[in-house]
Scaffold this motif. Structure first.
Motif, PDB file in Angstrom:
ATOM      1  N   VAL A  96       0.863  -1.113  -0.041  1.00  0.00           N
ATOM      2  CA  VAL A  96      -0.106   0.131  -0.184  1.00  0.00           C
ATOM      3  C   VAL A  96       0.832   1.091   0.199  1.00  0.00           C
ATOM      4  CG1 VAL A  96      -1.963  -1.046   1.279  1.00  0.00           C
ATOM      5  CG2 VAL A  96       0.004   0.112   2.521  1.00  0.00           C
ATOM      6  N   SER A  97       0.375   2.188  -0.170  1.00  0.00           N
ATOM      7  CA  SER A  97       0.987   3.717  -0.358  1.00  0.00           C
ATOM      8  C   SER A  97       1.743   4.022   1.268  1.00  0.00           C
ATOM      9  CB  SER A  97       0.204   4.616  -0.982  1.00  0.00           C
ATOM     10  OG  SER A  97       1.055   6.055  -0.872  1.00  0.00           O
ATOM     11  N   HIS A  98       2.815   3.290   1.613  1.00  0.00           N
ATOM     12  CA  HIS A  98       3.188   3.804   2.867  1.00  0.00           C
ATOM     13  C   HIS A  98       3.924   4.956   2.945  1.00  0.00           C
ATOM     14  CE1 HIS A  98       2.379  -0.165   4.652  1.00  0.00           C
ATOM     15  NE2 HIS A  98       2.968  -0.967   3.381  1.00  0.00           N
ATOM     16  N   ILE A 116       7.635  -1.214   7.791  1.00  0.00           N
ATOM     17  CA  ILE A 116       7.580  -1.292   6.490  1.00  0.00           C
ATOM     18  C   ILE A 116       8.706  -2.599   5.929  1.00  0.00           C
ATOM     19  CG2 ILE A 116       7.095   0.856   5.616  1.00  0.00           C
ATOM     20  CD1 ILE A 116       9.615   1.890   5.545  1.00  0.00           C
ATOM     21  N   ALA A 117       8.727  -3.652   6.798  1.00  0.00           N
ATOM     22  CA  ALA A 117       9.644  -4.558   6.511  1.00  0.00           C
ATOM     23  C   ALA A 117       9.255  -5.163   5.315  1.00  0.00           C
ATOM     24  CB  ALA A 117       9.487  -5.836   7.596  1.00  0.00           C
ATOM     25  N   CYS A 118       8.156  -5.488   4.556  1.00  0.00           N
ATOM     26  CA  CYS A 118       7.696  -5.838   3.557  1.00  0.00           C
ATOM     27  C   CYS A 118       8.709  -5.227   2.278  1.00  0.00           C
ATOM     28  CB  CYS A 118       6.381  -6.025   3.204  1.00  0.00           C
ATOM     29  SG  CYS A 118       5.633  -4.332   3.258  1.00  0.00           S
ATOM     30  N   GLN A 119       8.941  -3.885   2.239  1.00  0.00           N
ATOM     31  CA  GLN A 119       9.459  -3.189   1.179  1.00  0.00           C
ATOM     32  C   GLN A 119      10.954  -3.191   1.655  1.00  0.00           C
ATOM     33  OE1 GLN A 119       7.776  -2.091  -1.496  1.00  0.00           O
ATOM     34  NE2 GLN A 119       6.469  -3.445  -0.283  1.00  0.00           N
ATOM     35  N   TRP A 120      11.317  -2.729   2.834  1.00  0.00           N
ATOM     36  CA  TRP A 120      12.617  -2.725   3.313  1.00  0.00           C
ATOM     37  C   TRP A 120      13.625  -3.476   2.995  1.00  0.00           C
ATOM     38  CZ3 TRP A 120      15.060  -4.672   8.015  1.00  0.00           C
ATOM     39  CH2 TRP A 120      16.156  -4.034   8.159  1.00  0.00           C
ATOM     40  N   HIS A 121      13.210  -4.979   3.173  1.00  0.00           N
ATOM     41  CA  HIS A 121      14.047  -6.094   3.238  1.00  0.00           C
ATOM     42  C   HIS A 121      14.319  -6.680   1.835  1.00  0.00           C
ATOM     43  CE1 HIS A 121      10.786  -8.572   1.818  1.00  0.00           C
ATOM     44  NE2 HIS A 121      11.603  -9.635   1.603  1.00  0.00           N
ATOM     45  N   LYS A 153       2.627  -6.227  14.761  1.00  0.00           N
ATOM     46  CA  LYS A 153       1.042  -6.615  14.709  1.00  0.00           C
ATOM     47  C   LYS A 153       0.148  -5.368  14.692  1.00  0.00           C
ATOM     48  CE  LYS A 153       1.787 -10.835  17.289  1.00  0.00           C
ATOM     49  NZ  LYS A 153       1.413 -11.621  18.722  1.00  0.00           N
ATOM     50  N   PHE A 154       0.227  -4.423  15.429  1.00  0.00           N
ATOM     51  CA  PHE A 154      -0.444  -3.258  15.142  1.00  0.00           C
ATOM     52  C   PHE A 154      -0.426  -2.742  13.691  1.00  0.00           C
ATOM     53  CE2 PHE A 154      -1.647   1.279  15.468  1.00  0.00           C
ATOM     54  CZ  PHE A 154      -3.031   1.285  16.047  1.00  0.00           C
ATOM     55  N   HIS A 155       0.654  -2.779  13.030  1.00  0.00           N
ATOM     56  CA  HIS A 155       0.752  -2.056  11.861  1.00  0.00           C
ATOM     57  C   HIS A 155       0.300  -2.783  10.855  1.00  0.00           C
ATOM     58  CE1 HIS A 155       3.179   0.593  14.354  1.00  0.00           C
ATOM     59  NE2 HIS A 155       3.232   1.428  13.408  1.00  0.00           N
ATOM     60  N   LEU A 156       0.094  -4.396  10.836  1.00  0.00           N
ATOM     61  CA  LEU A 156       0.194  -5.082   9.770  1.00  0.00           C
ATOM     62  C   LEU A 156      -1.202  -5.116   9.005  1.00  0.00           C
ATOM     63  CD1 LEU A 156       1.467  -7.900   8.875  1.00  0.00           C
ATOM     64  CD2 LEU A 156       0.140  -9.139  10.436  1.00  0.00           C
ATOM     65  N   GLN A 185      -3.278  -8.082   1.680  1.00  0.00           N
ATOM     66  CA  GLN A 185      -3.241  -9.399   2.328  1.00  0.00           C
ATOM     67  C   GLN A 185      -2.100 -10.277   2.144  1.00  0.00           C
ATOM     68  OE1 GLN A 185      -6.280 -10.043   3.951  1.00  0.00           O
ATOM     69  NE2 GLN A 185      -5.423 -11.768   4.619  1.00  0.00           N
ATOM     70  N   SER A 186      -1.422 -10.348   1.142  1.00  0.00           N
ATOM     71  CA  SER A 186      -0.309 -11.274   1.143  1.00  0.00           C
ATOM     72  C   SER A 186       0.810 -10.795   2.295  1.00  0.00           C
ATOM     73  CB  SER A 186       0.302 -11.078  -0.183  1.00  0.00           C
ATOM     74  OG  SER A 186       0.899  -9.815  -0.680  1.00  0.00           O
ATOM     75  N   CYS A 187       0.986  -9.474   2.505  1.00  0.00           N
ATOM     76  CA  CYS A 187       1.944  -9.119   3.482  1.00  0.00           C
ATOM     77  C   CYS A 187       1.307  -9.600   4.810  1.00  0.00           C
ATOM     78  CB  CYS A 187       2.153  -7.790   3.650  1.00  0.00           C
ATOM     79  SG  CYS A 187       3.057  -7.240   2.024  1.00  0.00           S
ATOM     80  N   GLN A 188       0.049  -9.588   5.010  1.00  0.00           N
ATOM     81  CA  GLN A 188      -0.359  -9.934   6.369  1.00  0.00           C
ATOM     82  C   GLN A 188      -0.346 -11.365   6.778  1.00  0.00           C
ATOM     83  OE1 GLN A 188      -4.467  -8.629   6.809  1.00  0.00           O
ATOM     84  NE2 GLN A 188      -4.080  -6.544   5.696  1.00  0.00           N
ATOM     85  N   THR A 189      -0.068 -12.226   5.993  1.00  0.00           N
ATOM     86  CA  THR A 189       0.294 -13.632   6.217  1.00  0.00           C
ATOM     87  C   THR A 189       1.860 -13.818   6.155  1.00  0.00           C
ATOM     88  OG1 THR A 189      -0.041 -14.146   3.865  1.00  0.00           O
ATOM     89  CG2 THR A 189      -1.696 -14.323   5.515  1.00  0.00           C
ATOM     90  N   ALA A 190       2.619 -13.233   5.189  1.00  0.00           N
ATOM     91  CA  ALA A 190       3.763 -13.686   5.072  1.00  0.00           C
ATOM     92  C   ALA A 190       4.764 -12.902   6.203  1.00  0.00           C
ATOM     93  CB  ALA A 190       4.297 -13.058   3.703  1.00  0.00           C
ATOM     94  N   PHE A 191       4.313 -11.863   6.569  1.00  0.00           N
ATOM     95  CA  PHE A 191       5.169 -10.905   7.441  1.00  0.00           C
ATOM     96  C   PHE A 191       4.549 -11.194   8.913  1.00  0.00           C
ATOM     97  CE2 PHE A 191       6.386  -9.639   3.412  1.00  0.00           C
ATOM     98  CZ  PHE A 191       7.829  -9.690   3.410  1.00  0.00           C
ATOM     99  N   SER A 192       3.587 -11.697   9.237  1.00  0.00           N
ATOM    100  CA  SER A 192       3.057 -11.974  10.616  1.00  0.00           C
ATOM    101  C   SER A 192       3.709 -12.695  11.565  1.00  0.00           C
ATOM    102  CB  SER A 192       1.514 -12.590  10.362  1.00  0.00           C
ATOM    103  OG  SER A 192       1.030 -12.514  11.607  1.00  0.00           O
ATOM    104  N   PHE A 193       3.857 -12.104  13.016  1.00  0.00           N
ATOM    105  CA  PHE A 193       4.323 -12.790  13.946  1.00  0.00           C
ATOM    106  C   PHE A 193       3.515 -13.874  14.426  1.00  0.00           C
ATOM    107  CE2 PHE A 193       7.206  -8.834  15.010  1.00  0.00           C
ATOM    108  CZ  PHE A 193       8.137  -9.355  15.218  1.00  0.00           C
ATOM    109  N   ASN A 194       2.281 -13.673  14.064  1.00  0.00           N
ATOM    110  CA  ASN A 194       1.189 -14.642  14.593  1.00  0.00           C
ATOM    111  C   ASN A 194       1.405 -16.018  13.783  1.00  0.00           C
ATOM    112  OD1 ASN A 194      -0.403 -13.507  16.538  1.00  0.00           O
ATOM    113  ND2 ASN A 194      -1.232 -12.197  14.822  1.00  0.00           N
ATOM    114  N   PHE A 195       1.843 -15.846  12.510  1.00  0.00           N
ATOM    115  CA  PHE A 195       1.938 -17.114  11.785  1.00  0.00           C
ATOM    116  C   PHE A 195       3.571 -17.670  11.568  1.00  0.00           C
ATOM    117  CE2 PHE A 195      -1.786 -15.128   9.429  1.00  0.00           C
ATOM    118  CZ  PHE A 195      -2.609 -15.564  10.581  1.00  0.00           C
TER     119      PHE A 195
END
Length: 738
Positions: free
Chosen positions: A119-121, A190-195, A224-227, A232-242
């Motif tokens: 998304v437009s972070h 913003i780990a999904c972009q930064w990494h 978790k609060f920012h997730l 949607q794909s980031c919400q599963t691939a970068f989740s502490f819960n999963f």
């Protein structure tokens, strides 16, 4: 102000043992004067011998958890300079050494940052455009201990514009190279972009910040609060819960620290560069020390919760798995284990069914209405009728009464003649069916005749006419238990009601799924007032259907409650529970006060027979929910193991630190005997303080084995005793303090 800064600097050097080191203050290395986190892994200090060679199922406990964030309230105005106002700490605490940091930034400051593909972070897209007019620093970036919320050595640095990768990369590698561990879990909003190009960017950094990635495990997560702000794909691939082997870490540690340090933002923004960095360093040390002294109580509270939650979610997972066919469970388990080892494999937490379209949902609703209409007109009453048909027809008539009552309530005060005529026709048709059914009922249930006669007398005396939707059917479940009734009729109604309850539950589940799919479709695709109004109408229709199915279930459940003691039926309440509003939610939804890691699965999705439904969408939902239930159980179990390991590390670190301070008592030779005595006294005092903290934590954690073994099974003896004593930097606790 200068005296205060000098006093803070001398105190920091003194508390770090620099005055006891024979090499002196000038030999102070980068980050040496911080208050270290005793619960983090420090090889040679609190990790066991041979930890590098530990098996894979144990080595994960020695990972370092880092949380990355920026704070734009800690800005500094464009006043003074590093030449006029240098820092006294000069990189020995939390801020990186400013000269080398700015040299690195000046060499690469003109590089533009790539835009976000998520998304437009703003943190990504506005990193180069954030206004810095009149400011020397727009804020600070930080790398914190994600598990214990402490600032780390050389983990803080000024930002010149926005949250640029350029700045954050420097801070991250400055921290990582200070820890000789092999596993890192990095959390960044913003780990999904930064990494993505992190290792490419590392090659352009100073050689001393290059990390040898061989035999190292580095994983990336989003707090978790920012997730939920991510796709949607980031919400599963970068989740502490999963993610595997992370416990219940949430990654939001910096946010809690900002709440504390923001109180000095208004004063530090007016300071020169050196004074500001030294002041913030001092406050960070104060924050870390308070966190250290509270580790005893905080970790005990966390391990109590982890023990209880681990047991709760393990039982829920076992309950769910008992309902899943072994073949499905085996396939799902192999899929999720493969994904945990290699995230490039298909993600089991993502849906594999094409979402329903609005047209498909409208078609399903129309088909359901057609079925209801057909059920309403096919009620057939014959002179020679069986008891089962009598009861079945009575139950159908009860359903028609509820539908008619709903139609009447929805009519409104200004209904048209056409609408009123339709209601009158429905009422007349239903009244005729009721009259015919009541005539046959008295043949099988004579006890109803005097009740009907009494009702007729009361009705003749009343002015208001009896409406068909208010007609009392007096089925076996509605009769007084003392009135005579054929047991076969009661058994017949029991069987029909039991089936009706399951049918109604199935309808409730279908309507919940329809509403969820339609709501998702609306959010993702519908724009404009006209289209939104149409979808809103369909949503309201789905809600009405869901509540109608709930009323049907409630009627069946009430009948079963009335019949169960008469027929000596037991065990059915373990399957069919009272249906509350909070139970009517999708499998992946949660109510207020719950989160992904603490929520439960509504019981309606765990009743027998749900998994035998061949609906592709339902099976997909069940697979995802099982994966999430497994993840919840695993994260809480991991949290329990992590806390036990962190408690061991805290005690070991304090013991090492106490011994280290004892060694410093005689490490340096002074010409004056008074100086030697003072140096030894201070070192012994610091050693005694660590020893006292060690004993205090041991005493506080003495009940941990009982907590873990009993898993808080209503054992009131496990509650933490009130303890008003507080460890402070001024003195260790007295021996008499409990």
């Amino acid at each position: 102000m200068r005296m205060v800064r000098q006093w803070r600097n001398l105190k920091g050097l003194k508390r770090a043992g620099r005055g006891h080191d024979p090499s002196g203050v000038d030999a102070t290395s980068a980050g040496e004067c911080v208050v270290f986190c005793p619960a983090c892994p420090h090889p040679g200090k609190n990790l066991p011998e041979g930890w590098e060679d530990a098996p894979q199922d144990t080595r994960w406990k020695y990972a370092l958890f880092l949380a990355i964030d920026a704070n734009f309230r800690l800005k500094r105005k464009l006043v003074s300079s590093d030449h006029a106002d240098p820092s006294l700490n000069a990189g020995s605490c939390y801020f990186v050494e400013e000269t080398t940091y700015k040299q690195y930034l000046s060499m690469r400051g003109c590089e533009l940052q790539e835009k976000s593909t998520c998304v437009s972070h703003n943190a990504v897209n506005m990193a180069d455009t954030k206004s810095s007019r009149g400011l020397a620093a727009t804020g600070v970036g930080t790398v914190d201990c994600a598990r214990h919320e402490m600032k780390l050595p050389n983990g803080v640095g000024d930002l010149q514009k926005g949250e640029r990768y350029l700045n954050m990369d420097y801070l991250v590698f400055s921290v990582i190279l200070g820890f000789a561990v092999v596993a890192f879990n990095l959390s960044y909003d913003i780990a999904c972009q930064w990494h993505k190009k992190l290792w490419t960017r590392m090659t352009s950094m100073p050689a001393r910040l290059h990390l040898n990635r061989e035999n190292k495990i580095i994983r990336f997560f989003v707090p978790k609060f920012h997730l939920n702000a991510h796709i949607q794909s980031c919400q599963t691939a970068f989740s502490f819960n999963f993610g595997k082997n992370v416990g219940r870490t949430d990654g939001e540690a910096p946010e809690r620290g900002w709440a504390n340090i923001n109180r000095v933002a208004s004063s530090t923004k007016e300071m020169g560069p050196g004074a500001r960095r030294d002041t913030l360093d001092d406050h960070f040390s104060d924050w870390n020390w308070k966190k250290v002294t509270m580790l005893g109580q905080n970790m005990l509270r966390k391990i109590k919760e982890a023990s209880s939650r681990s047991k709760l979610h393990r039982e829920e997972l076992d309950e769910l798995q008992q309902l899943i066919p072994a073949s499905s469970l085996s396939v799902w388990k192999s899929e999720i284990e493969a994904w945990e080892e290699d995230n490039t494999r298909p993600n089991p937490f993502e849906s594999r069914v094409v979402p329903m379209t609005q047209a498909a949902i409208r078609r399903q609703l129309a088909e359901k209405e057609a079925t209801d209409l057909q059920a309403g007109v096919d009620v057939s009453l014959h002179a020679d009728i069986s008891p089962s048909v009598l009861i079945a027809s009575g139950i159908d008539l009860q359903d028609q009464q509820r539908r008619l009552a709903a139609d009447v309530s929805a009519l409104g005060q200004h209904a048209t003649d056409t609408q009123k005529t339709k209601i009158y026709n429905q009422s007349n048709a239903l009244q005729r069916r009721l009259d015919n059914w009541a005539q046959i009922q008295v043949l099988y249930m004579p006890a109803v005749a005097p009740i009907r006669a009494a009702e007729e007398i009361r009705r003749s005396e009343s002015i208001a006419a009896l409406k068909p939707e208010q007609f009392q059917l007096w089925l076996p479940s509605q009769l007084d238990p003392h009135l005579p009734c054929d047991k076969k009729l009661r058994e017949c109604e029991w069987e029909l009601r039991y089936a009706q309850a399951h049918d109604a539950l199935n309808d409730v589940r279908q309507h919940i799924r329809l509403f969820a799919h339609l709501n998702t479709f609306k959010t993702a695709n519908i724009r404009g007032q006209r289209a939104s109004t149409r979808v809103r109408t369909a949503l309201d229709h789905a809600i009405e259907k869901k509540h109608a199915s709930k009323d049907k279930y409630d009627a069946a459940h009430d009948a079963l409650i009335a019949l169960a003691p008469l027929l000596e039926k037991v065990g059915w309440t373990d399957i069919l529970h009272p249906l509350g509003v909070t139970d009517m939610r999708p499998m992946g939804d949660f109510i207020q006060g719950q989160s992904e890691g603490t929520r439960d699965i509504p019981w309606i999705w765990k009743t027998p027979g749900v998994l035998q439904d061949n609906d592709e969408g339902l099976q997909d939902c069940l697979r995802i929910e099982w994966c999430k239930a497994r993840a919840r159980e695993a994260r809480w179990s991991e949290e329990l193991l992590l806390l036990l390991e962190e408690m061991r590390r805290v005690l070991t670190f304090l013991a090492w630190q106490g011994t280290w301070w004892s060694g410093l008592a005689s490490a340096r030779h002074f010409e004056r005997s008074a100086d030697s005595e003072g140096s030894a006294a201070y070192a012994n005092r610091q050693s005694a303080l660590r020893t006292a903290m060690l004993e205090k934590f041991k005493q506080c954690w003495a009940i941990v084995p009982a907590v873990v073994s009993a898993e808080l099974d209503d054992d009131t003896s496990l509650s933490m005793a009130d303890d008003n004593s507080t460890l402070t930097i001024e003195r260790p606790p007295l021996a008499t303090e409990d």
